[in-house]
Design an enzyme around this catalytic site. Structure first.
Site, PDB file in Angstrom:
ATOM      1  N   MET A  60       0.801  -1.225   0.000  1.00  0.00           N
ATOM      2  CA  MET A  60       0.000   0.000   0.000  1.00  0.00           C
ATOM      3  C   MET A  60       0.836   1.278   0.000  1.00  0.00           C
ATOM      4  O   MET A  60       0.285   2.372  -0.101  1.00  0.00           O
ATOM      5  CB  MET A  60      -0.968   0.007   1.191  1.00  0.00           C
ATOM      6  CG  MET A  60      -0.317  -0.113   2.555  1.00  0.00           C
ATOM      7  SD  MET A  60       0.088   1.466   3.349  1.00  0.00           S
ATOM      8  CE  MET A  60      -1.540   2.111   3.669  1.00  0.00           C
ATOM      9  N   TYR A  61       2.151   1.187   0.091  1.00  0.00           N
ATOM     10  CA  TYR A  61       2.975   2.392   0.027  1.00  0.00           C
ATOM     11  C   TYR A  61       2.888   2.966  -1.389  1.00  0.00           C
ATOM     12  O   TYR A  61       3.335   2.347  -2.361  1.00  0.00           O
ATOM     13  CB  TYR A  61       4.434   2.095   0.364  1.00  0.00           C
ATOM     14  CG  TYR A  61       4.685   1.643   1.789  1.00  0.00           C
ATOM     15  CD1 TYR A  61       3.702   1.726   2.778  1.00  0.00           C
ATOM     16  CD2 TYR A  61       5.922   1.138   2.160  1.00  0.00           C
ATOM     17  CE1 TYR A  61       3.934   1.316   4.076  1.00  0.00           C
ATOM     18  CE2 TYR A  61       6.171   0.725   3.463  1.00  0.00           C
ATOM     19  CZ  TYR A  61       5.175   0.811   4.419  1.00  0.00           C
ATOM     20  OH  TYR A  61       5.428   0.396   5.702  1.00  0.00           O
ATOM     21  N   SER A  62       2.307   4.144  -1.476  1.00  0.00           N
ATOM     22  CA  SER A  62       2.041   4.770  -2.774  1.00  0.00           C
ATOM     23  C   SER A  62       1.321   3.801  -3.711  1.00  0.00           C
ATOM     24  O   SER A  62       1.548   3.781  -4.923  1.00  0.00           O
ATOM     25  CB  SER A  62       3.334   5.289  -3.421  1.00  0.00           C
ATOM     26  OG  SER A  62       3.812   6.427  -2.725  1.00  0.00           O
ATOM     27  N   THR A  63       0.422   3.008  -3.122  1.00  0.00           N
ATOM     28  CA  THR A  63      -0.426   2.055  -3.849  1.00  0.00           C
ATOM     29  C   THR A  63       0.376   1.194  -4.825  1.00  0.00           C
ATOM     30  O   THR A  63       0.026   1.039  -5.991  1.00  0.00           O
ATOM     31  CB  THR A  63      -1.556   2.789  -4.598  1.00  0.00           C
ATOM     32  OG1 THR A  63      -2.055   3.855  -3.784  1.00  0.00           O
ATOM     33  CG2 THR A  63      -2.716   1.839  -4.884  1.00  0.00           C
TER      34      THR A  63
END
Length: 346
Positions: A60-63
């Site tokens: 989910m980090y920067s999707t």
């Protein structure tokens, strides 16, 4: 650099790991950083040269963009490091777009493998508790991914003590993965993990890796009473994590960190990291940074040897209260404490 065994496993991880929370800079992550592939390569050059063998990221980090950057920037040297990633957080708007179900974990693991340009993830964390999916389903899905060679080890993150123990109990049955690690938030300012999570780390062999060990920069020494929101910091851009419930206590901690940093010829940040490295059950600190210089400074924490008096000073200014039943046990059970007991008082 030195290396610690990760929980009840045979895996060795570097005391300082590299976080990639700042890679990508999409959406709300723009408040914390926006490194691209070129910057990531320079940072990897630095940390690998210093002996770091654990790179931490998440779907989910920067999707997903952070994982893509990790995969491209590590190309040609994947075998030099361990990769840790995570799944569970909302990743799309669909009814199964989040959670720890078999369906979601398998889909997200396979997506992460493609983004990371690798055939396996070394440590795969459940990023957050999912109270609607049976833990048995989650652990069976993780074991299946292990059996398929897609992940090597399983861990959890941001669980409460009872949630970790429920998962460990369920994993006693064959065909269910057992967590060997937990990624937790733990700093001089936030010592709640000492109530349950670190005792579990010691007693049950679920080694702790620590995210945001400098409290999103609040313990770096750049933030002070007179300058509570440092220029250029993520707080100046609107970042609100972690919550600070007692500002005066925070500044007292920062005062002591700055004093000890001056005595050791380092910054407050390195004192805060050095303290964490002395704590029971802690295997690695996941340290982020936007420049090579920041990482170079934080590697100096490995050279800091805090005296007993200095540790006592840090403890005195930051020790959390003994909540029930710990205050009762401190009075009546202390002579029969195990190594996992009483962490909050030492």
């Amino acid at each position: 650099m030195y290396y610690n065994t990760l929980g009840r496993s045979g895996l060795k991880v570097s005391a300082l790991a590299m976080g990639t929370f700042t890679f990508g800079g999409e959406g709300p992550f723009a408040m914390v950083g926006s490194q691209g592939v070129a910057e990531a390569r320079d940072l990897f050059d630095c940390v690998i040269d210093h002996g770091v063998n654990l790179i931490d990221t998440a779907n989910m980090y920067s999707t997903g963009t952070a994982e893509e950057i990790v995969g491209e920037a590590l190309e040609g040297r994947r075998d030099k490091v361990l990769i840790s990633s995570k799944a569970r957080m909302p990743i799309d708007d669909g009814p199964n777009g989040e959670g720890a179900s078999r369906w979601h974990l398998i889909r997200e693991c396979e997506r992460s493998l493609k983004r990371l340009r690798t055939d396996h993830i070394d440590i795969y964390h459940i990023h957050e508790w999912d109270g609607q999916t049976p833990v048995e389903e989650t652990l069976e899905a993780l074991q299946m991914l292990i059996d398929q060679g897609k992940i090597r080890y399983a861990g959890c993150s941001n669980y409460t003590g009872w949630q970790v123990m429920k998962s460990l109990m369920a994993s006693d049955k064959p065909g269910r993965a057992r967590f060997v690690t937990q990624q937790i938030h733990y700093t001089l300012e936030a010592r709640e993990a000492e109530y349950e999570l670190l005792p579990i780390a010691v007693d049950q062999g679920v080694g702790a890796t620590v995210w945001s060990p400098l409290a999103a920069g609040l313990l770096s020494g750049k933030h002070t009473r007179d300058n509570p929101v440092a220029e250029g910091s993520r707080q100046a851009k609107g970042w609100t994590e972690p919550p600070i419930r007692d500002q005066e206590r925070l500044w007292k901690i920062v005062d002591v960190l700055n004093e000890l940093g001056e005595a050791h010829g380092v910054e407050a940040a390195q004192i805060a990291l050095a303290w964490l490295l002395t704590r029971p059950g802690v295997a690695a600190l996941v340290v982020g940074g936007s420049t090579v210089e920041q990482f170079e400074c934080n590697f100096r924490a490995l050279e800091v040897a805090l005296s007993a008096d200095e540790l006592a000073c840090l403890d005195q200014v930051s020790r959390p209260p003994l909540i029930y039943p710990l205050w009762h046990q401190e009075q009546f059970a202390k002579p029969r404490f195990s190594p996992a007991d009483g962490i909050v008082t030492r």
